[in-house]
Motif scaffolding. Structure first.
Motif, PDB file in Angstrom:
ATOM      1  N   SER A  11       0.836  -1.214   0.000  1.00  0.00           N
ATOM      2  CA  SER A  11       0.000   0.000   0.000  1.00  0.00           C
ATOM      3  C   SER A  11       0.867   1.259   0.000  1.00  0.00           C
ATOM      4  O   SER A  11       0.573   2.224  -0.718  1.00  0.00           O
ATOM      5  CB  SER A  11      -0.915   0.021   1.217  1.00  0.00           C
ATOM      6  OG  SER A  11      -1.833  -1.030   1.157  1.00  0.00           O
ATOM      7  N   TYR A  12       1.930   1.238   0.794  1.00  0.00           N
ATOM      8  CA  TYR A  12       2.816   2.400   0.870  1.00  0.00           C
ATOM      9  C   TYR A  12       3.515   2.651  -0.466  1.00  0.00           C
ATOM     10  O   TYR A  12       3.581   3.785  -0.937  1.00  0.00           O
ATOM     11  CB  TYR A  12       3.841   2.216   1.987  1.00  0.00           C
ATOM     12  CG  TYR A  12       4.816   3.366   2.114  1.00  0.00           C
ATOM     13  CD1 TYR A  12       4.364   4.668   2.299  1.00  0.00           C
ATOM     14  CD2 TYR A  12       6.179   3.155   2.047  1.00  0.00           C
ATOM     15  CE1 TYR A  12       5.250   5.732   2.422  1.00  0.00           C
ATOM     16  CE2 TYR A  12       7.079   4.201   2.176  1.00  0.00           C
ATOM     17  CZ  TYR A  12       6.601   5.489   2.352  1.00  0.00           C
ATOM     18  OH  TYR A  12       7.493   6.540   2.467  1.00  0.00           O
ATOM     19  N   GLN A  41       0.892   4.169  -8.202  1.00  0.00           N
ATOM     20  CA  GLN A  41       0.448   2.965  -8.902  1.00  0.00           C
ATOM     21  C   GLN A  41      -0.733   2.355  -8.167  1.00  0.00           C
ATOM     22  O   GLN A  41      -0.995   2.678  -7.013  1.00  0.00           O
ATOM     23  CB  GLN A  41       1.571   1.923  -8.945  1.00  0.00           C
ATOM     24  CG  GLN A  41       2.829   2.378  -9.638  1.00  0.00           C
ATOM     25  CD  GLN A  41       3.946   1.349  -9.485  1.00  0.00           C
ATOM     26  OE1 GLN A  41       4.076   0.722  -8.444  1.00  0.00           O
ATOM     27  NE2 GLN A  41       4.741   1.195 -10.524  1.00  0.00           N
ATOM     28  N   ASP A  42      -1.420   1.436  -8.856  1.00  0.00           N
ATOM     29  CA  ASP A  42      -2.426   0.679  -8.118  1.00  0.00           C
ATOM     30  C   ASP A  42      -1.688  -0.440  -7.383  1.00  0.00           C
ATOM     31  O   ASP A  42      -0.549  -0.773  -7.716  1.00  0.00           O
ATOM     32  CB  ASP A  42      -3.535   0.155  -9.033  1.00  0.00           C
ATOM     33  CG  ASP A  42      -3.070  -0.876 -10.039  1.00  0.00           C
ATOM     34  OD1 ASP A  42      -2.571  -1.934  -9.616  1.00  0.00           O
ATOM     35  OD2 ASP A  42      -3.223  -0.636 -11.259  1.00  0.00           O
ATOM     36  N   PRO A  43      -2.298  -1.017  -6.341  1.00  0.00           N
ATOM     37  CA  PRO A  43      -1.609  -2.021  -5.524  1.00  0.00           C
ATOM     38  C   PRO A  43      -1.065  -3.220  -6.311  1.00  0.00           C
ATOM     39  O   PRO A  43       0.004  -3.729  -5.966  1.00  0.00           O
ATOM     40  CB  PRO A  43      -2.677  -2.455  -4.520  1.00  0.00           C
ATOM     41  CG  PRO A  43      -3.554  -1.258  -4.385  1.00  0.00           C
ATOM     42  CD  PRO A  43      -3.593  -0.642  -5.762  1.00  0.00           C
ATOM     43  N   ALA A  44      -1.746  -3.638  -7.351  1.00  0.00           N
ATOM     44  CA  ALA A  44      -1.262  -4.783  -8.146  1.00  0.00           C
ATOM     45  C   ALA A  44       0.053  -4.440  -8.834  1.00  0.00           C
ATOM     46  O   ALA A  44       0.981  -5.258  -8.866  1.00  0.00           O
ATOM     47  CB  ALA A  44      -2.308  -5.210  -9.166  1.00  0.00           C
ATOM     48  N   ILE A  83       7.469  -4.736  -6.346  1.00  0.00           N
ATOM     49  CA  ILE A  83       8.126  -5.286  -5.157  1.00  0.00           C
ATOM     50  C   ILE A  83       8.628  -6.695  -5.447  1.00  0.00           C
ATOM     51  O   ILE A  83       9.735  -7.065  -5.048  1.00  0.00           O
ATOM     52  CB  ILE A  83       7.170  -5.263  -3.949  1.00  0.00           C
ATOM     53  CG1 ILE A  83       6.924  -3.807  -3.527  1.00  0.00           C
ATOM     54  CG2 ILE A  83       7.726  -6.078  -2.784  1.00  0.00           C
ATOM     55  CD1 ILE A  83       5.771  -3.625  -2.556  1.00  0.00           C
ATOM     56  N   ARG A  84       7.840  -7.487  -6.166  1.00  0.00           N
ATOM     57  CA  ARG A  84       8.285  -8.832  -6.556  1.00  0.00           C
ATOM     58  C   ARG A  84       9.578  -8.766  -7.369  1.00  0.00           C
ATOM     59  O   ARG A  84      10.483  -9.569  -7.173  1.00  0.00           O
ATOM     60  CB  ARG A  84       7.194  -9.512  -7.387  1.00  0.00           C
ATOM     61  CG  ARG A  84       6.564 -10.644  -6.686  1.00  0.00           C
ATOM     62  CD  ARG A  84       5.667 -11.453  -7.589  1.00  0.00           C
ATOM     63  NE  ARG A  84       4.452 -11.673  -6.847  1.00  0.00           N
ATOM     64  CZ  ARG A  84       3.238 -11.539  -7.312  1.00  0.00           C
ATOM     65  NH1 ARG A  84       3.037 -11.212  -8.554  1.00  0.00           N
ATOM     66  NH2 ARG A  84       2.204 -11.762  -6.537  1.00  0.00           N
ATOM     67  N   ASP A  85       9.633  -7.811  -8.272  1.00  0.00           N
ATOM     68  CA  ASP A  85      10.841  -7.617  -9.076  1.00  0.00           C
ATOM     69  C   ASP A  85      12.016  -7.245  -8.176  1.00  0.00           C
ATOM     70  O   ASP A  85      13.128  -7.761  -8.330  1.00  0.00           O
ATOM     71  CB  ASP A  85      10.598  -6.530 -10.125  1.00  0.00           C
ATOM     72  CG  ASP A  85      11.806  -6.275 -10.985  1.00  0.00           C
ATOM     73  OD1 ASP A  85      12.339  -7.254 -11.555  1.00  0.00           O
ATOM     74  OD2 ASP A  85      12.224  -5.103 -11.101  1.00  0.00           O
TER      75      ASP A  85
END
Length: 105
Positions: free
Chosen positions: A41-42, A49-52, A58-60
């Motif tokens: 969310s942060y 961006q949207d959360p997705a 973040i996954r990257d």
């Protein structure tokens, strides 16, 4: 790396987080305290961006290396040592022969 690495060593990741997201504030990171949903969310809020999309970013980021503070942590190091004991045959003194490591003395 996995999220549990980040969560278990949250403050050690501050520098890596701020390198990736320079506008990230340490006070907010303190509040998040390793909570993955709060971090997503942060980052979504921070980047617009949207959360997705933030979750994908973040996954990257998680494909990177563990910070040296985490790798050198005694808990991590001791865990690695315990895992390595399976390579020492039973009854062998691990201090007997160092020839594999270039030390024959």
């Amino acid at each position: 790396m996995k999220w549990h690495h980040v969560q278990d060593n949250w403050s050690a990741f501050y520098e890596a987080i701020q390198n990736r997201w320079p506008d990230a504030e340490e006070d907010r990171l303190d509040e998040i305290d390793g909570d993955q949903r709060a971090f997503i969310s942060y980052i979504a809020e921070l980047t617009g961006q949207d959360p997705a999309e933030a979750r994908d970013e973040i996954r990257d980021w998680l494909t990177g290396e563990l910070p040296s503070d985490v790798v050198m942590d005694p808990l991590h190091d001791n865990h690695s040592i315990l895992l390595s004991e399976k390579f020492v045959p039973e009854g062998e003194d691990e201090y007997d022969d160092d020839s594999r490591f270039g030390d024959n003395e």
